[in-house]
Scaffold this active site. Sequence first.
Site, short mmCIF file in Angstrom:
data_model
loop_
_atom_site.label_atom_id
_atom_site.label_comp_id
_atom_site.label_asym_id
_atom_site.label_seq_id
_atom_site.Cartn_x
_atom_site.Cartn_y
_atom_site.Cartn_z
N ARG A 57 0.83 -1.20 0.00
CA ARG A 57 0.00 0.00 0.00
C ARG A 57 0.86 1.26 0.00
NH1 ARG A 57 -2.14 1.16 4.21
NH2 ARG A 57 -1.25 -0.36 5.63
N LYS A 199 -9.01 -2.02 0.55
CA LYS A 199 -8.83 -1.12 1.69
C LYS A 199 -9.57 0.20 1.51
CE LYS A 199 -6.43 -3.68 4.47
NZ LYS A 199 -7.12 -4.29 5.63
N HIS A 218 -10.84 -3.82 12.08
CA HIS A 218 -9.76 -4.43 11.31
C HIS A 218 -9.35 -5.69 12.04
CE1 HIS A 218 -5.49 -4.16 9.43
NE2 HIS A 218 -6.32 -4.80 8.63
N SER A 236 -1.52 -5.88 9.23
CA SER A 236 -1.05 -6.90 8.30
C SER A 236 0.26 -7.49 8.78
CB SER A 236 -0.87 -6.29 6.91
OG SER A 236 -2.09 -5.81 6.41
N LYS A 240 -3.40 -12.36 11.71
CA LYS A 240 -4.87 -12.45 11.71
C LYS A 240 -5.36 -13.62 10.87
CE LYS A 240 -6.16 -8.48 10.15
NZ LYS A 240 -4.85 -8.08 9.63
N THR A 241 -4.86 -13.70 9.64
CA THR A 241 -5.32 -14.75 8.74
C THR A 241 -4.85 -16.12 9.21
OG1 THR A 241 -5.31 -13.21 6.87
CG2 THR A 241 -5.28 -15.56 6.35
N ASP A 255 -10.19 -10.44 7.76
CA ASP A 255 -9.56 -9.10 7.82
C ASP A 255 -10.48 -7.96 8.22
OD1 ASP A 255 -7.11 -7.58 7.39
OD2 ASP A 255 -8.11 -6.70 5.66
N ARG A 321 1.31 -12.13 -1.84
CA ARG A 321 -0.07 -12.26 -1.41
C ARG A 321 -0.85 -13.27 -2.25
NH1 ARG A 321 -2.17 -9.32 3.19
NH2 ARG A 321 -0.55 -7.80 3.69
#
Length: 532
Positions: A57, A199, A218, A236, A240-241, A255, A321
């Site tokens: 990003r 996003k 988030h 990120s 989390k994932t 997410d 990703r």
Amino acid sequence: MSKTEFSGLEEHGLVNLARIHWNLTTPQLYEEAVKRREGLIAHLGPLVVRTGHHTGRSPNDKFIVDTDDVSKDVYWKGDNKAISEENFERLYHRLQAYLQNKEVYVQECYAGADEKHRIKVRVITEYAWHNLFARNMFLREFDLNILESFTPDFTIIDVPRFHAIPEIDGTNSETFIIINFKKRLVLIGGTSYAGEIKKSIFTVMNYLLPKENVLSMHCSANVGSSDDVALFFGLSGTGKTTLSTDPNRYLIGDDEHGWSDEGVFNIEGGCYAKVIRLSKEAEPDIYECTRKFGTILENVTLDSRTRRVNLDDDSLTENTRASYPLSHLPRVVKNSRGGHPKNIIFLTYDAFGVLPPVAKLTFNQAMYHFISGYTAKVAGTERGVKEPKTTFSACFGAPFMVYHPAVYAKLLGEKVKKYNVDCWLINTGLTGGPYGVGTRFKIQHTRNIVNSILDGKLKNVDFVEDDIFGFLVPKNAPDVPEDVLNPRLAWSDKNAYDETKKRLAREFVENIKKFEDDIDEEILKGAPKLVD
């Protein structure tokens, strides 16, 4: 208006287009992407693409148009940057001219699994694979009759090859991500990193949902066999994932979520997982998704002869990703909704290496850590970040929050109290020393800790209160060595550990000062104790 080849987008000022591809299916978008040389099909079917020099990003290039209807709502002192309506219109008109005589791809979908709180999203892209990304990441509509009369609440126009002129447009570079709430429009240009698409809509939802008394978060979410929902907050790269994709639980989402009076719901329809050095043994479900048709692999290296990918190769970026629909996973909640959570877990990647792998938080400490959002920006997640860098990101997602963090903290606090939720802090980062010296906690130890929290096994163990941060650290946990639970034991230089820990505590206190005038005093009671 009928969606013919040459009509339907005039409402966005897009005219004289060469061709409009409406709501193509995944196989059709594959064909378009390959025909246009946007990507290659790898062994077993994933589509492998590259995003050029933007492999993460670009937060410095994201703007909100400063219009009279939102100006007083937006927290301009934080990560939000303003751009004038005049500059927006100038840029928009040039973008419309650029797209004349070009093909575009349109995907119409939803954000928000709860129909009471969802928005209809139209995504117009220059690249076929970006349209497939939108199809993966948002919630799909399969009824062709509904699509024929689809009227969007928000529209994204994504044109990577079109660049801003900073001197004319008031941007910081040739790249731009601009949200105009008044026009309900998002413009993206100068970057091929597809994550900007998802996003930008998350930012939109962070503005709209709190107006409906819904907390936008988030976080990832999953649910166990006894309907016990767990939330995992974190930036990120903090896990989390990985941690929410659990073989013994069902994934709600990885997410972005909302929390209403009826429970938790996913905002998205897909996952966007980091896959660098992904382990088949440690993360089997995500690993299998990297080998499926419909998955997009960003910046993953590919053997041009065998068409096999190498997930261990970081030569392009650390931020490799995989984008895939939730249906690729074996255990998901089909309606992407769950009840009220029993546990909330704040994930942090502690680059100092002083926080324990797990700590139980009081209500005040939980609100304090939510406002603080301490972690490290992991290499590659944002442009220019080459190695872990400590940061404080309010609500564990400051770049995507529109209001003052106190707005989201107030909503979270009300729900935590109302539904009697237990809150925990888990460090998935370093132990034994700071970055360059310490090593990362073993994923299996972290998984065992999470399982003990969700099974209720950590509620009744003996705890010791941390002398500086005040949270409760368990003396023992199932299948986790006791010396792992106490990070001081992992440091060879105990004095260095003590001093580093004090320094981190001072950074927490210094960071919270910018919010002190607007947050409840009860939250400040969760602060660490400064020790000489």
